[in-house]
Design a protein around this motif. Structure first.
Motif, short mmCIF file in Angstrom:
data_model
loop_
_atom_site.label_atom_id
_atom_site.label_comp_id
_atom_site.label_asym_id
_atom_site.label_seq_id
_atom_site.Cartn_x
_atom_site.Cartn_y
_atom_site.Cartn_z
N GLU A 158 2.70 2.20 -4.44
CA GLU A 158 1.77 1.22 -5.00
C GLU A 158 0.66 1.92 -5.78
O GLU A 158 0.24 1.44 -6.84
CB GLU A 158 1.18 0.35 -3.88
CG GLU A 158 0.10 -0.62 -4.33
CD GLU A 158 0.57 -1.66 -5.34
OE1 GLU A 158 -0.30 -2.37 -5.90
OE2 GLU A 158 1.79 -1.79 -5.58
N ALA A 159 0.17 3.05 -5.27
CA ALA A 159 -0.85 3.80 -6.01
C ALA A 159 -0.33 4.25 -7.36
O ALA A 159 -1.04 4.22 -8.37
CB ALA A 159 -1.33 4.98 -5.18
N ALA A 160 0.95 4.67 -7.40
CA ALA A 160 1.55 5.08 -8.67
C ALA A 160 1.68 3.89 -9.62
O ALA A 160 1.48 4.02 -10.83
CB ALA A 160 2.92 5.71 -8.41
N ARG A 161 2.01 2.71 -9.07
CA ARG A 161 2.10 1.52 -9.91
C ARG A 161 0.74 1.21 -10.53
O ARG A 161 0.65 0.90 -11.72
CB ARG A 161 2.60 0.33 -9.09
CG ARG A 161 2.90 -0.91 -9.93
CD ARG A 161 2.99 -2.17 -9.07
NE ARG A 161 1.68 -2.52 -8.53
CZ ARG A 161 0.76 -3.18 -9.21
NH1 ARG A 161 0.97 -3.56 -10.47
NH2 ARG A 161 -0.41 -3.45 -8.65
N VAL A 162 -0.32 1.28 -9.74
CA VAL A 162 -1.66 0.99 -10.24
C VAL A 162 -2.05 1.97 -11.35
O VAL A 162 -2.62 1.58 -12.38
CB VAL A 162 -2.68 1.02 -9.09
CG1 VAL A 162 -4.10 0.92 -9.63
CG2 VAL A 162 -2.41 -0.12 -8.11
N ARG A 163 -1.73 3.23 -11.18
CA ARG A 163 -2.02 4.23 -12.23
C ARG A 163 -1.22 3.91 -13.49
O ARG A 163 -1.73 4.04 -14.61
CB ARG A 163 -1.69 5.63 -11.74
CG ARG A 163 -2.64 6.16 -10.68
CD ARG A 163 -2.46 7.67 -10.50
NE ARG A 163 -1.09 8.03 -10.11
CZ ARG A 163 -0.67 8.10 -8.86
NH1 ARG A 163 -1.48 7.81 -7.85
NH2 ARG A 163 0.58 8.45 -8.59
N SER A 164 0.01 3.47 -13.31
CA SER A 164 0.86 3.17 -14.47
C SER A 164 0.33 1.95 -15.22
O SER A 164 0.37 1.91 -16.46
CB SER A 164 2.30 2.92 -14.01
OG SER A 164 2.85 4.08 -13.40
N THR A 182 0.85 -1.19 0.00
CA THR A 182 0.00 0.00 0.00
C THR A 182 0.89 1.24 0.00
O THR A 182 2.11 1.14 0.12
CB THR A 182 -0.93 0.03 1.23
OG1 THR A 182 -0.13 0.02 2.43
CG2 THR A 182 -1.87 -1.15 1.24
N GLY A 183 0.25 2.39 -0.15
CA GLY A 183 0.99 3.64 -0.08
C GLY A 183 1.15 4.30 -1.43
O GLY A 183 0.62 3.84 -2.46
N ALA A 184 1.91 5.39 -1.44
CA ALA A 184 2.03 6.23 -2.64
C ALA A 184 2.68 5.48 -3.80
O ALA A 184 2.26 5.64 -4.96
CB ALA A 184 2.82 7.49 -2.31
#
Length: 310
Positions: free
Chosen positions: A9-15, A5-7
Motif C-alpha cells: 500500500e505504501a508503494a501504491r501511495v508513492r506511485s 496497510t503495509g509495504a
C-alpha cells in the motif's frame, strides 16, 4: 474491515504521487484555454484550484485513468475500488466556464475492467467535479459520453465551508449513455436546464442526486430513456429533502414524448418522499430556457468539442 496497510500500500501511495506529478496540469487564475481543431488531452487532469476567472473550451478529455486505484473496504456493503483523477477538477475557485468540451473514456471504459475482491476495478473518477467551496461555475454545451461518474458538486456530507457556496449552472449539455452523478449535489444551488439526457444500459444508476442540503432547480430538460430506465429512476435521494422540477419531458417506452413530473415519478416508487420546492429561483441565466421538446434539436448539433461556432 480496515484500509490496506503495509509495504504494498505504501508503494501504491508513492506511485499515485508520481502519477499526479506527470498527469495533473495546474491551471492558474485569469486563464483561457481554447483547443484547436481536434485537440485531445489523453490521461490528463486539469486542476483549477484557487484560480478565479478560468475558461476551458473546445477540448476532448479522453481516458483520464488512475493507474493505481485504492481499495476502500468501508465504501458500500462489500467495499469498492476508488480512483483519484477527474478530467477537470474545480476547487476553491470562482467564475469558471467549461464550454463545448467532450468527456469520454475512449477505448478504455470501466465496463471493460476486471473484477477484483468481488468489485469492478474502477480506474476513472469524475468528468467535472466542483468541490471545496468553488462557486459561480457554468458548464454549457458539453458532451459526456459512455462514462460512469460524471459530476460531483460538493465535497462531503459534513456541514462546513461549502454552505452558501457551490452556485453552479448546467445548460445545453448532452449526457449520452452515462450512468450517474448528472450531477450529484450537496449544499449548492444548482441550476440544471435545457440539457439532453440520452440514457440507457443495465448499469444506469440515476441522473440527478439530491444530496445533503442541496437545492437543485431542474427545468426544461429532455430525457430519452432506453430499455430498463424509468422516469422514477431519474432522481436519487442522497440525504436531501427537496428538488424543484419544472417543464421537463421524457421520451420512453416507444410512446410519444410527454411532460414528466420528476418528483412525482420518484415519490411513486420510493420512500421517503422528496419535496418539490428547493427554495429558490435562478436569476443568472443569460437567456430564457427553451421548451424541453426543442432541446435535442439544439443540443444534438452543438454540444461537444469541434462544434464551437466560430
Amino acid at each position: 474491515m480496515v484500509p490496506p496497510t503495509g509495504a504494498l500500500e505504501a508503494a501504491r501511495v508513492r506511485s499515485v504521487a508520481n502519477q499526479t506529478r506527470q498527469t495533473q496540469i495546474n491551471v492558474g487564475p485569469n486563464t483561457t484555454i481554447v483547443g484547436r481543431h481536434g485537440a485531445v488531452l489523453t490521461g490528463l487532469t486539469l486542476m483549477v484550484d484557487g484560480a478565479d476567472n478560468v475558461i476551458v473550451r473546445n477540448l476532448t478529455f479522453d481516458d483520464t485513468r488512475d493507474c493505481f486505484p485504492a481499495w476502500s473496504p468501508t465504501d458500500g456493503a462489500t467495499g469498492n475500488w476508488n480512483s483519484q483523477y477527474d478530467q477537470i477538477s474545480v476547487r476553491r475557485s470562482e467564475h469558471v466556464w467549461v464550454d463545448h468540451n467532450t468527456f469520454t473514456d475512449g477505448d478504455n471504459p470501466d465496463s471493460a475492467q476486471p473484477v477484483y475482491f468481488g468489485r469492478p476495478y474502477q480506474v476513472h473518477d469524475g468528468s467535472l467535479d466542483i468541490t471545496h467551496t468553488a462557486s459561480l461555475v457554468t458548464a454549457s454545451y458539453n458532451r459526456f459520453t459512455g462514462r460512469d461518474k460524471l459530476m460531483l458538486i460538493g465535497s462531503s456530507n459534513t456541514v462546513g465551508p461549502d454552505v452558501g457556496r457551490l452556485k453552479v449552472t448546467l445548460h445545453h449539455n448532452l449526457f449520452d449513455r452515462v450512468l450517474q452523478r448528472l450531477p450529484r449535489v450537496r449544499f449548492g444551488q444548482v441550476d440544471v436546464y435545457n440539457n439532453w439526457y440520452r440514457l440507457a444500459g443495465d448499469d444506469f444508476a440515476y441522473a440527478i442526486g439530491v444530496g445533503v442540503q442541496s437545492a437543485a432547480y431542474v427545468e426544461n430538460n429532455f430525457f430519452t430513456l432506453g430499455v430498463g430506465v424509468a422516469s422514477g429512476d431519474l432522481l436519487y435521494d442522497w440525504g436531501g429533502t427537496a428538488v424543484t422540477t419544472r417543464g421537463n419531458w421524457v421520451d420512453a417506452d416507444r410512446a410519444l414524448p410527454r411532460p414528466v413530473d420528476l418528483v412525482a415519478a420518484y415519490n411513486a416508487t420510493h420512500d421517503p418522499d422528496l419535496g418539490g420546492d428547493a427554495g429558490w429561483t435562478p436569476t443568472l441565466r443569460a437567456s430564457p430556457a427553451v421548451p424541453a421538446p426543442l432541446v435535442p434539436l439544439v443540443v444534438g448539433p452543438l454540444a461537444g468539442a469541434g462544434r464551437l461556432p466560430l
